[in-house]
Design a protein around this motif. Structure first.
Motif, PDB file in Angstrom:
ATOM      1  N   UNK A 115       0.815  -1.223   0.000  1.00 19.15           N
ATOM      2  CA  UNK A 115       0.000   0.000   0.000  1.00 19.15           C
ATOM      3  C   UNK A 115       0.849   1.274   0.000  1.00 19.15           C
ATOM      4  N   UNK A 116       2.050   1.156  -0.585  1.00 18.22           N
ATOM      5  CA  UNK A 116       2.916   2.325  -0.724  1.00 18.22           C
ATOM      6  C   UNK A 116       2.458   3.207  -1.879  1.00 18.22           C
ATOM      7  N   UNK A 117       1.687   2.635  -2.792  1.00 19.81           N
ATOM      8  CA  UNK A 117       1.099   3.377  -3.903  1.00 19.81           C
ATOM      9  C   UNK A 117      -0.370   3.003  -3.995  1.00 19.81           C
ATOM     10  N   UNK A 118      -1.120   3.820  -4.718  1.00 19.86           N
ATOM     11  CA  UNK A 118      -2.547   3.569  -4.879  1.00 19.86           C
ATOM     12  C   UNK A 118      -2.872   2.877  -6.196  1.00 19.86           C
ATOM     13  N   UNK A 119      -2.062   3.148  -7.198  1.00 18.32           N
ATOM     14  CA  UNK A 119      -2.320   2.618  -8.529  1.00 18.32           C
ATOM     15  C   UNK A 119      -0.991   2.531  -9.276  1.00 18.32           C
ATOM     16  N   UNK A 120      -1.016   1.846 -10.425  1.00 19.04           N
ATOM     17  CA  UNK A 120       0.213   1.701 -11.198  1.00 19.04           C
ATOM     18  C   UNK A 120      -0.120   1.425 -12.654  1.00 19.04           C
ATOM     19  N   UNK A 121       0.685   1.986 -13.524  1.00 17.04           N
ATOM     20  CA  UNK A 121       0.654   1.648 -14.942  1.00 17.04           C
ATOM     21  C   UNK A 121       1.804   0.670 -15.136  1.00 17.04           C
ATOM     22  N   UNK A 122       1.471  -0.609 -15.217  1.00 18.01           N
ATOM     23  CA  UNK A 122       2.459  -1.683 -15.052  1.00 18.01           C
ATOM     24  C   UNK A 122       2.443  -2.626 -16.235  1.00 18.01           C
ATOM     25  N   UNK A 123       3.615  -2.957 -16.734  1.00 17.11           N
ATOM     26  CA  UNK A 123       3.709  -3.866 -17.862  1.00 17.11           C
ATOM     27  C   UNK A 123       3.616  -5.316 -17.403  1.00 17.11           C
ATOM     28  N   UNK A 124       3.284  -6.192 -18.362  1.00 23.00           N
ATOM     29  CA  UNK A 124       3.295  -7.619 -18.076  1.00 23.00           C
ATOM     30  C   UNK A 124       4.741  -8.130 -18.021  1.00 23.00           C
ATOM     31  N   UNK A 125       4.981  -9.163 -17.222  1.00 27.52           N
ATOM     32  CA  UNK A 125       4.039  -9.976 -16.442  1.00 27.52           C
ATOM     33  C   UNK A 125       3.737  -9.434 -15.052  1.00 27.52           C
ATOM     34  N   UNK A 126       4.355  -8.310 -14.686  1.00 24.58           N
ATOM     35  CA  UNK A 126       4.139  -7.778 -13.343  1.00 24.58           C
ATOM     36  C   UNK A 126       2.672  -7.439 -13.101  1.00 24.58           C
TER      37      UNK A 126
END
Length: 348
Positions: free
Chosen positions: A184-195
Motif C-alpha cells: 500500500x505504498x502506492x494507490x495505482x500503477x501503470x504496469x507492464x506484463x508480467x508484473x
C-alpha cells in the motif's frame, strides 16, 4: 510440405549458409533488456539458437528502463537495447548521440494491452475508486520519467478529465510495482506484463483499463542499435535482426486471442520463465500478450505523437525529430532473406 513451411525452410537454409560462411569465432553482441515479457523475441532467438545460427554470441544486461541504456549505447558499452523510446533517447540525439530505432519490440494493437492501469483492490472494494476520475489525489507508479508510458498515462488522464497536477506520480521499475501495491505504498500503477498479472493474481490490485483501450497501436517499446554498432558492424547488425525476427515470429505463431495459448505456447512460456524473474508458468498463461510486429516495422505515427507530447511538456532539450532516430534498413535487409510473415496454417 506446405508453401509456407517450404518458404521458411528455404529462408532458414539461407541463414545457416550465411552463418557457416562467417568462420568459427562468434561475434559478441551486448544487449540491454528491461526483463519484461516484451523481451521474448530476444529470449526465443537466444534459446533456440537463432543468434548462434548467425554466428553471434549474445549477452544480456538488465536495466530498469531503456532511458538508462542511452549513455551505455552512446558510449559503445552496449550494442543493442530494448525498451521505451524515451525523452532520454531524444535528448541524447539532440546532444549528438547516435542511437537508432531499428525495429518494433512491443505495441498495443486491440486485444494486446500489455501495460494496463491497476488500482489497489482495497480501494476498489471500499468504493474509493469507481471510475477513472477517482484517480484524483492518488499516488500512481509508472516507469522512468519521460518514457513512452508517460504518454499512455497522459491519455488516461485526458480520458478521466484530469491533469498531471491532479495525481502524484512516482517512478520505479515494473517488478517493484507489485510489492508497492501489496504494501500500500502506492494507490495505482501503470504496469507492464508480467508484473501486472502477478499483482492482480496476488490480490493486491484490480485491472481497471487496458492501454490498448486508451492508446491503441501505441509504439511502447522498440529495438535500439548503438550508432557505432550499426555503422561499423553492419553485417553483424543485419544478422542480429534476422535472428531477432525469427524469435518474434515464433512468438506470433503461438498467440491466440491476446494470450500465449496456441500450439507451442508452453515452450515459449518455458523460455519466459527461464529468462525472467517470474517462474510461475500460470502467470504467463494468464497475461495479456504484447503486440510485436513479425515483420519488424515500427508505428512511426505513434513515435511522432509521443515526441510531440514530450515537446509539449517541455522535456526535450534541443531540436530533434523521429527521422533522426529511425533506421529501417536492418528490417528491410532481414525481410529480403526471411520474406513477409505468414501465420502457420492450423494443424490438420
Amino acid at each position: 510440405m506446405g508453401a509456407i513451411s517450404f518458404r521458411r525452410a528455404i529462408a532458414c537454409m539461407a541463414i545457416l549458409f550465411l552463418g557457416s560462411a562467417n568462420g568459427a569465432e562468434p561475434i559478441e553482441i551486448r544487449v540491454g533488456i528491461v526483463n519484461a515479457s516484451s523481451d521474448v523475441g530476444f529470449f526465443i532467438a537466444d534459446t533456440r539458437g537463432y543468434f548462434r545460427d548467425e554466428g553471434l554470441s549474445v549477452s544480456f544486461t538488465q536495466f530498469d528502463s531503456a532511458a538508462k541504456m542511452v549513455v551505455p549505447l552512446s558510449a559503445g558499452h552496449l550494442d543493442v537495447g530494448g525498451g521505451s523510446p524515451s525523452v532520454g533517447l531524444y535528448n541524447g540525439l539532440a546532444r549528438g548521440f547516435v542511437i537508432k530505432i531499428v525495429a518494433d519490440k512491443g505495441s498495443t494493437p486491440p486485444g494486446h494491452g500489455f501495460q494496463p492501469l491497476l488500482v489497489r483492490k482495497d480501494l476498489v472494494d471500499s468504493g474509493r475508486y469507481k471510475q477513472l476520475k477517482d484517480l484524483k489525489g492518488m499516488k500512481i507508479a509508472g516507469s522512468a520519467p519521460g518514457s513512452a508510458s508517460t504518454s499512455t498515462f497522459n491519455e488516461i488522464l485526458k480520458k478521466a478529465g484530469l491533469g498531471a497536477s491532479d495525481v502524484e506520480r512516482v517512478h520505479m521499475g515494473f517488478p517493484q510495482h507489485v510489492l508497492a501495491l501489496q504494501n500500500k505504498a502506492i494507490d495505482a500503477a501503470l504496469t507492464t506484463e508480467p508484473s501486472a498479472t502477478r499483482a492482480v493474481q496476488s490480490g493486491a490490485a484490480v485491472k481497471v483499463i487496458g492501454d490498448d483501450e486508451v492508446y491503441p497501436n501505441h509504439q511502447l517499446a522498440v529495438v535500439l542499435y548503438a550508432g557505432e554498432f550499426a555503422k561499423s558492424r553492419p553485417e553483424a547488425a543485419q544478422r542480429f535482426m534476422r535472428a531477432y525476427l525469427r524469435g518474434v515470429r515464433d512468438y506470433n505463431d503461438v498467440l491466440r486471442g491476446g494470450r500465449i495459448a496456441g500450439p507451442g505456447g508452453d515452450a515459449v512460456i518455458a523460455i519466459l520463465t527461464a529468462h525472467t524473474g517470474i517462474k510461475d508458468a500460470a502467470v504467463y498463461r494468464a497475461i495479456t500478450s504484447h503486440g510485436s510486429n513479425p515483420d519488424g516495422r515500427v508505428n512511426e505515427a505513434s513515435l511522432r505523437k509521443d515526441l510531440q507530447f514530450f515537446k509539449d511538456e517541455g522535456l526535450i532539450q534541443g531540436n530533434v525529430n523521429v527521422e533522426q532516430a529511425l533506421d529501417n534498413s536492418f528490417v528491410d535487409a532481414a525481410l529480403r532473406t526471411l520474406g513477409p510473415y505468414r501465420r502457420p496454417a492450423p494443424a490438420q
